[in-house]
Design an enzyme around this catalytic site. Structure first.
Site, short mmCIF file in Angstrom:
data_model
loop_
_atom_site.label_atom_id
_atom_site.label_comp_id
_atom_site.label_asym_id
_atom_site.label_seq_id
_atom_site.Cartn_x
_atom_site.Cartn_y
_atom_site.Cartn_z
N GLN A 91 0.84 -1.19 0.00
CA GLN A 91 0.00 0.00 0.00
C GLN A 91 0.89 1.26 0.00
O GLN A 91 1.14 1.85 1.04
CB GLN A 91 -0.88 -0.03 1.25
N PHE A 92 1.38 1.64 -1.18
CA PHE A 92 2.30 2.79 -1.25
C PHE A 92 1.66 4.08 -0.78
O PHE A 92 2.35 5.00 -0.35
CB PHE A 92 2.87 2.94 -2.67
N THR A 93 0.34 4.18 -0.81
CA THR A 93 -0.33 5.42 -0.41
C THR A 93 -0.18 5.72 1.08
O THR A 93 -0.46 6.84 1.51
CB THR A 93 -1.82 5.40 -0.79
#
Length: 149
Positions: free
Chosen positions: A78-80
């Site tokens: 989950q790069f966000t």
């Protein structure tokens, strides 16, 4: 490295209408990786996640770990989680690791979890447009940041 841990009754990941991973009771782990992360970050978070006492004992008190219960973990990249929202209304993801670094690092994190749990850790598909479904139990949602530890 940041991980959002959610205690779940069940969780699953679907990509292009196909179920790619699912678990029953346990943890959903949303994992954000920064370029500065090292094996020490993985080690810290695996230890913290597997020893985190967020599951009920016989008296209904959150006193047991995922190891105590024998439950599963579903890991989703989950790069966000590394979004910077301080300036303007469009988040910047410059603090997130580039895919060529993040993918092998995420795989290493999953392997470390598998070793600690003694079982396979299902995961989403890195970089895919994933649909994550869960039934949050409690709800219990905790943010872990290896740079705080």
């Amino acid at each position: 490295m940041k991980v959002v841990v959610q205690r779940v009754q069940q969780a699953s990941v679907t990509v292009d209408g196909q179920l790619v991973a699912s678990i029953g009771p346990g943890m959903l782990a949303l994992v954000g990786i920064s370029p500065e992360d090292t094996q020490k970050d993985i080690d810290y978070l695996v230890r913290k996640m597997t020893q985190l006492r967020i599951f009920d004992d016989a008296q209904g008190v959150m006193n047991l770990s995922i190891l105590d219960k024998g439950f599963e973990i579903l890991a989703v990249s989950q790069f966000t989680l590394l979004a910077d929202t301080r300036k303007g209304n469009r988040p910047s993801y410059i603090k997130a690791a580039r895919p060529e670094m993040a993918l092998p690092f995420f795989d290493g994190f999953v392997q470390a979890l598998e070793k600690a749990l003694g079982k396979t850790v299902p995961s989403g598909i890195f970089g895919a447009d994933m649909k994550v479904a869960l039934i949050n139990d409690g709800p219990v949602t905790i943010l872990l940041d290896s740079h705080d530890g």
